[in-house]
Design a protein around this motif. Sequence first.
Motif, PDB file in Angstrom:
ATOM      1  N   GLU A  22       0.837  -1.203   0.000  1.00  0.00           N
ATOM      2  CA  GLU A  22       0.000   0.000   0.000  1.00  0.00           C
ATOM      3  C   GLU A  22       0.871   1.252   0.000  1.00  0.00           C
ATOM      4  OE1 GLU A  22      -3.494   0.334  -0.104  1.00  0.00           O
ATOM      5  OE2 GLU A  22      -3.250  -1.758  -0.708  1.00  0.00           O
ATOM      6  N   TYR A  23       1.941   1.225   0.776  1.00  0.00           N
ATOM      7  CA  TYR A  23       2.858   2.361   0.818  1.00  0.00           C
ATOM      8  C   TYR A  23       3.430   2.608  -0.575  1.00  0.00           C
ATOM      9  CZ  TYR A  23       6.617   5.436   2.308  1.00  0.00           C
ATOM     10  OH  TYR A  23       7.451   6.508   2.458  1.00  0.00           O
ATOM     11  N   ALA A  24       3.882   1.553  -1.229  1.00  0.00           N
ATOM     12  CA  ALA A  24       4.464   1.685  -2.564  1.00  0.00           C
ATOM     13  C   ALA A  24       3.437   2.217  -3.565  1.00  0.00           C
ATOM     14  CB  ALA A  24       5.002   0.342  -3.023  1.00  0.00           C
ATOM     15  N   LYS A  25       2.213   1.809  -3.405  1.00  0.00           N
ATOM     16  CA  LYS A  25       1.153   2.213  -4.333  1.00  0.00           C
ATOM     17  C   LYS A  25       0.840   3.702  -4.223  1.00  0.00           C
ATOM     18  CE  LYS A  25      -3.625   0.873  -4.638  1.00  0.00           C
ATOM     19  NZ  LYS A  25      -4.541  -0.198  -4.328  1.00  0.00           N
ATOM     20  N   TYR A  26       0.820   4.221  -3.009  1.00  0.00           N
ATOM     21  CA  TYR A  26       0.408   5.608  -2.796  1.00  0.00           C
ATOM     22  C   TYR A  26       1.559   6.567  -2.526  1.00  0.00           C
ATOM     23  CZ  TYR A  26      -4.161   3.511  -2.509  1.00  0.00           C
ATOM     24  OH  TYR A  26      -5.303   2.816  -2.797  1.00  0.00           O
ATOM     25  N   ARG A  27       2.746   6.060  -2.353  1.00  0.00           N
ATOM     26  CA  ARG A  27       3.873   6.915  -1.973  1.00  0.00           C
ATOM     27  C   ARG A  27       5.035   6.780  -2.950  1.00  0.00           C
ATOM     28  NH1 ARG A  27       5.332  11.443   0.325  1.00  0.00           N
ATOM     29  NH2 ARG A  27       6.974  11.264   1.835  1.00  0.00           N
ATOM     30  N   ASP A  28       4.735   6.589  -4.204  1.00  0.00           N
ATOM     31  CA  ASP A  28       5.772   6.461  -5.215  1.00  0.00           C
ATOM     32  C   ASP A  28       6.233   7.853  -5.633  1.00  0.00           C
ATOM     33  OD1 ASP A  28       7.529   5.438  -7.003  1.00  0.00           O
ATOM     34  OD2 ASP A  28       6.040   4.989  -8.528  1.00  0.00           O
ATOM     35  N   ILE A  29       7.138   8.429  -4.835  1.00  0.00           N
ATOM     36  CA  ILE A  29       7.545   9.818  -5.060  1.00  0.00           C
ATOM     37  C   ILE A  29       8.882   9.945  -5.769  1.00  0.00           C
ATOM     38  CG2 ILE A  29       6.242  10.660  -3.087  1.00  0.00           C
ATOM     39  CD1 ILE A  29       8.938  10.719  -1.542  1.00  0.00           C
ATOM     40  N   TYR A  30       9.563   8.836  -5.987  1.00  0.00           N
ATOM     41  CA  TYR A  30      10.894   8.911  -6.559  1.00  0.00           C
ATOM     42  C   TYR A  30      10.850   8.734  -8.065  1.00  0.00           C
ATOM     43  CZ  TYR A  30      11.993   8.286  -1.667  1.00  0.00           C
ATOM     44  OH  TYR A  30      12.042   8.435  -0.314  1.00  0.00           O
ATOM     45  N   PRO A  31      11.646   9.517  -8.792  1.00  0.00           N
ATOM     46  CA  PRO A  31      11.663   9.381 -10.256  1.00  0.00           C
ATOM     47  C   PRO A  31      12.352   8.085 -10.681  1.00  0.00           C
ATOM     48  CG  PRO A  31      13.326  10.943  -9.544  1.00  0.00           C
ATOM     49  CD  PRO A  31      12.543  10.562  -8.321  1.00  0.00           C
ATOM     50  N   GLN A  32      12.064   7.648 -11.890  1.00  0.00           N
ATOM     51  CA  GLN A  32      12.657   6.416 -12.414  1.00  0.00           C
ATOM     52  C   GLN A  32      14.180   6.452 -12.364  1.00  0.00           C
ATOM     53  OE1 GLN A  32      11.083   3.650 -13.113  1.00  0.00           O
ATOM     54  NE2 GLN A  32      13.026   2.663 -13.533  1.00  0.00           N
ATOM     55  N   GLU A  33      14.783   7.624 -12.535  1.00  0.00           N
ATOM     56  CA  GLU A  33      16.248   7.755 -12.501  1.00  0.00           C
ATOM     57  C   GLU A  33      16.820   7.299 -11.153  1.00  0.00           C
ATOM     58  OE1 GLU A  33      14.253  10.499 -13.262  1.00  0.00           O
ATOM     59  OE2 GLU A  33      14.431  10.288 -15.429  1.00  0.00           O
ATOM     60  N   PHE A  34      16.073   7.533 -10.096  1.00  0.00           N
ATOM     61  CA  PHE A  34      16.510   7.112  -8.761  1.00  0.00           C
ATOM     62  C   PHE A  34      16.660   5.596  -8.702  1.00  0.00           C
ATOM     63  CE2 PHE A  34      15.136   5.478  -4.615  1.00  0.00           C
ATOM     64  CZ  PHE A  34      16.118   6.026  -3.803  1.00  0.00           C
ATOM     65  N   TYR A  35      15.658   4.902  -9.193  1.00  0.00           N
ATOM     66  CA  TYR A  35      15.703   3.439  -9.171  1.00  0.00           C
ATOM     67  C   TYR A  35      16.795   2.903 -10.102  1.00  0.00           C
ATOM     68  CZ  TYR A  35      11.256   4.034  -6.809  1.00  0.00           C
ATOM     69  OH  TYR A  35      10.284   4.402  -5.931  1.00  0.00           O
ATOM     70  N   GLN A  36      16.958   3.543 -11.241  1.00  0.00           N
ATOM     71  CA  GLN A  36      17.993   3.103 -12.174  1.00  0.00           C
ATOM     72  C   GLN A  36      19.376   3.288 -11.571  1.00  0.00           C
ATOM     73  OE1 GLN A  36      17.239   1.459 -15.085  1.00  0.00           O
ATOM     74  NE2 GLN A  36      19.387   0.927 -14.771  1.00  0.00           N
TER      75      GLN A  36
END
Length: 48
Positions: A22-36
């Motif tokens: 649930e946290y991941a679903k509603y709190r996805d605040i980081y841009p794709q570049e962060f994950y990459q």
Amino acid sequence: MIIEDKNIDGGKGFDWGKVSSEYAKYRDIYPQEFYQRILNLGLCRDGY
């Protein structure tokens, strides 16, 4: 895994695993570049 912290909810234990999706679903605040960048550093790989 039950987590207890006296600074959160008065120290009542909570199971992060039950709310993480649930946290991941509603709190996805980081841009794709962060994950990459994390993947490029070799972190968060399968099995670790």
